[in-house]
Design a protein around this motif. Structure first.
Motif, mmCIF file in Angstrom:
data_model
loop_
_atom_site.group_PDB
_atom_site.id
_atom_site.type_symbol
_atom_site.label_atom_id
_atom_site.label_comp_id
_atom_site.label_asym_id
_atom_site.label_seq_id
_atom_site.Cartn_x
_atom_site.Cartn_y
_atom_site.Cartn_z
ATOM 1 N N VAL A 180 0.857 -1.188 0.000
ATOM 2 C CA VAL A 180 0.000 0.000 0.000
ATOM 3 C C VAL A 180 0.887 1.231 0.000
ATOM 4 C CG1 VAL A 180 -1.714 1.340 1.265
ATOM 5 C CG2 VAL A 180 -1.864 -1.153 1.242
ATOM 6 N N ALA A 181 0.554 2.198 -0.835
ATOM 7 C CA ALA A 181 1.307 3.455 -0.898
ATOM 8 C C ALA A 181 0.331 4.604 -1.103
ATOM 9 C CB ALA A 181 2.320 3.419 -2.043
ATOM 10 N N ASP B 139 -4.027 3.826 15.806
ATOM 11 C CA ASP B 139 -3.093 2.793 16.266
ATOM 12 C C ASP B 139 -3.830 1.493 16.603
ATOM 13 O OD1 ASP B 139 -0.916 4.405 15.907
ATOM 14 O OD2 ASP B 139 -0.769 5.029 18.007
ATOM 15 N N GLU B 140 -4.996 1.615 17.223
ATOM 16 C CA GLU B 140 -5.765 0.407 17.548
ATOM 17 C C GLU B 140 -6.242 -0.283 16.276
ATOM 18 O OE1 GLU B 140 -8.347 0.739 21.268
ATOM 19 O OE2 GLU B 140 -7.863 2.847 20.851
ATOM 20 N N TRP B 141 -6.648 0.499 15.290
ATOM 21 C CA TRP B 141 -7.056 -0.067 14.002
ATOM 22 C C TRP B 141 -5.914 -0.855 13.365
ATOM 23 C CZ3 TRP B 141 -5.449 2.466 9.148
ATOM 24 C CH2 TRP B 141 -5.967 1.838 8.009
ATOM 25 N N LEU C 73 3.254 -3.831 5.603
ATOM 26 C CA LEU C 73 2.191 -3.090 4.922
ATOM 27 C C LEU C 73 2.125 -1.680 5.503
ATOM 28 C CD1 LEU C 73 0.010 -3.850 2.777
ATOM 29 C CD2 LEU C 73 -1.552 -4.282 4.675
ATOM 30 N N ASP C 74 2.269 -0.687 4.664
ATOM 31 C CA ASP C 74 2.311 0.697 5.121
ATOM 32 C C ASP C 74 0.886 1.233 5.294
ATOM 33 O OD1 ASP C 74 3.008 3.248 5.800
ATOM 34 O OD2 ASP C 74 3.559 3.864 3.771
ATOM 35 N N LEU C 75 0.227 0.830 6.373
ATOM 36 C CA LEU C 75 -1.140 1.269 6.605
ATOM 37 C C LEU C 75 -1.228 2.761 6.886
ATOM 38 C CD1 LEU C 75 -2.504 -1.704 8.741
ATOM 39 C CD2 LEU C 75 -2.819 -1.269 6.304
ATOM 40 N N ALA C 76 -0.119 3.362 7.271
ATOM 41 C CA ALA C 76 -0.116 4.807 7.513
ATOM 42 C C ALA C 76 -0.455 5.589 6.252
ATOM 43 C CB ALA C 76 1.242 5.240 8.057
ATOM 44 N N ALA C 77 -0.291 4.965 5.086
ATOM 45 C CA ALA C 77 -0.632 5.640 3.831
ATOM 46 C C ALA C 77 -2.111 6.005 3.783
ATOM 47 C CB ALA C 77 -0.267 4.756 2.640
ATOM 48 N N PHE C 78 -2.950 5.188 4.421
ATOM 49 C CA PHE C 78 -4.381 5.485 4.441
ATOM 50 C C PHE C 78 -4.702 6.667 5.362
ATOM 51 C CE2 PHE C 78 -4.768 0.862 3.282
ATOM 52 C CZ PHE C 78 -5.389 1.051 2.063
ATOM 53 N N ALA C 79 -3.954 6.808 6.430
ATOM 54 C CA ALA C 79 -4.236 7.856 7.414
ATOM 55 C C ALA C 79 -3.468 9.145 7.151
ATOM 56 C CB ALA C 79 -3.901 7.342 8.816
ATOM 57 N N ALA C 80 -2.550 9.127 6.197
ATOM 58 C CA ALA C 80 -1.681 10.285 5.983
ATOM 59 C C ALA C 80 -2.458 11.539 5.615
ATOM 60 C CB ALA C 80 -0.646 9.967 4.899
#
Length: 479
Positions: free
Chosen positions: A329-330, A391-393, A408-415
């Motif tokens: 994920v990006a 963070d909990e998600w 998996l770079d899940l932070a891309a969704f929250a950025a």
């Protein structure tokens, strides 16, 4: 026969007659369900929709001993109703005089609910999103939540939501029709195995649309018969998904300063749309729906017909569960003008004709609580609307898919939420008239490859005539 006259508060209509009010029917349904050993808190849509609601009693005048009955409508997906049953038990314990009956969405939700709202038979509390939620509000069918928000929500609670997403629930005259349900965001899913096979470097936050195009060209390939078997990427042909790219170019579908003005025909918007058209029909590196036998972008990605796909965090669990390859994920590649990502405008609202607005507001507060958000996050990886819960998600995803989620770079969704570059769907003055015309034009340009983007000049002129004849003006975010 009992006669019930139902008149929507903002839409003149003829009285409707029914042998039984909604509340009366729900009481009957509850008694029958109890007698049959079935939960009384969940009813199918068909159980009550033919009946007009009795909306003659105000909360303040209702006897305290009377049980207040609310209908709450939401998703009919396989995982959602069971989750709702469990959580509503908590709500009922805290509100012993309120009984909530959950009903799943009808087919053709946007049009079906508009018809029910006009008839006065809509649920008390329901979710809405995309372009249809503000359309309901534009036509006066959603309760203004401002007094309730001012009374019960402080700045800290509101500040936990993405400002762009939160402001998407306001009309231009200031009316507030919703609160965030969750924060779905668009990112670039990619197939690491296909990238490795092609010798292409994984997407990074530094990717531009030029880098994106170059990678699509490297990843696309033909079979031995010369037929394209793998496409570089795919995007859904929808108002908001194409808007994302228009915003990347610095353009808009609707003028931020005047939602009555179509701006699809302006240079920056046309440049973005031409880039997409060329990717699909000239370079043949971005899949069209006919090219993948009308699979959805998600299905095309899972079936490895495309190496990348622009999709939302709401599909994360489905993709991780069904993809038999390594998923990455990006962030969406930065555009010539700016970086953006599309945030959902899915939210909870209250039907303007509800009999019990105060009790409905208590339910909406519960539905937007941290507990409800975390339940959706755990059950199906719905990205929470509250930044404090991210963070909990991520922890839920890591726990269920430890191998696939390891890198998996899940932070891309929250950025977009944390860095302030989210956008939400742009809403024209009269979406009920505007969107079908735009959808038809987009279908010819992108799905069929039949017309050039220059055809949008004539469309914009036509839309401006439609817009200027409509009074409601939804709020738009300025750049």
């Amino acid at each position: 026969m009992q006669r019930i006259a139902t008149v929507h508060p903002s839409t003149p209509s003829k009285p409707r007659y029914s042998p039984l009010s909604r509340r009366g029917f729900l009481r009957l349904g509850a008694m029958l369900a109890a007698g049959l050993g079935v939960s009384a808190c969940t009813l199918a849509k068909s159980d009550f929709s033919p009946f007009a609601a009795d909306r003659t009693t105000d909360l303040a005048s209702a006897p305290s001993r009377e049980e207040i009955q609310l209908v709450y409508q939401d998703w009919r997906t396989d995982w959602f109703p069971d989750m709702v049953e469990e959580l509503l038990a908590q709500f009922h314990e805290a509100h012993p005089n309120v009984r909530v009956f959950f009903t799943p969405d009808p087919d053709n939700l946007a049009d079906a609910m508009l018809a029910e709202m006009q008839a006065g038979t809509a649920p008390d509390v329901l979710w809405g999103g995309s372009t249809f939620f503000p359309t309901w509000a534009q036509q006066g069918h959603m309760l203004d939540l401002r007094p309730y928000v001012a009374q019960d929500l402080d700045a800290t609670a509101i500040g936990d939501w993405d400002p762009a997403q939160y402001r998407a629930f306001f009309l231009r005259d200031g009316r507030q029709f919703g609160l965030p349900k969750y924060h779905g965001a668009i990112a670039l899913y990619y197939n690491k195995d296909l990238f490795d096979q092609a010798g292409v470097g994984y997407p990074t936050a530094a990717w531009t649309h030029d880098t994106y195009l170059a990678a699509m060209r490297q990843l696309s390939r033909d079979d031995n018969a010369g037929q394209r078997e793998l496409w570089g990427s795919m995007v859904d042909i929808a108002w908001d998904r194409l808007q994302l790219h228009v915003n990347c170019w610095g353009g808009h579908l609707v003028a931020p300063y005047n939602p009555a003005q179509c701006t699809i025909d302006e240079a920056r918007a046309l440049a973005a749309l031409e880039w997409l058209r060329a990717c699909m029909w000239d370079d043949r590196v971005m899949a069209t729906f006919p090219a993948v036998q009308y699979m959805s972008p998600r299905s095309a990605f899972i079936n490895q017909r495309v190496a990348m796909v622009e999709e939302g965090s709401w599909l994360l669990k489905d993709i991780l569960r069904n993809a038999d390859f390594r998923v990455g994920v990006a962030s969406i590649p930065v555009g010539p003008a700016r970086r953006v990502t599309l945030a959902t405008s899915d939210g909870f609202g209250i039907y303007a004709g509800t009999e019990y607005p105060a009790a409905a507001w208590d339910l909406v507060k519960f539905l937007t609580s941290k507990e409800y958000s975390l339940a959706m996050a755990q059950a199906n990886f719905l990205q929470p609307a509250r930044a404090s819960l991210i963070d909990e998600w991520i922890g839920y995803v890591d726990a269920e898919f430890p191998d696939k989620a390891a890198d998996l770079d899940l932070a891309a969704f929250a950025a977009g939420h944390f860095k302030g570059y989210s956008v939400t769907v742009e809403i024209a003055n009269n979406m009920a008239e505007v969107q079908p015309k735009v959808a038809a034009a987009f279908d010819k340009i992108f799905t069929g490859g039949q017309t050039p983007v220059s055809e949008l000049y004539a469309l914009c002129a036509q839309l401006n005539q439609v817009q200027n004849s409509f009074d409601a003006q939804p709020l738009q975010l300025a750049e």
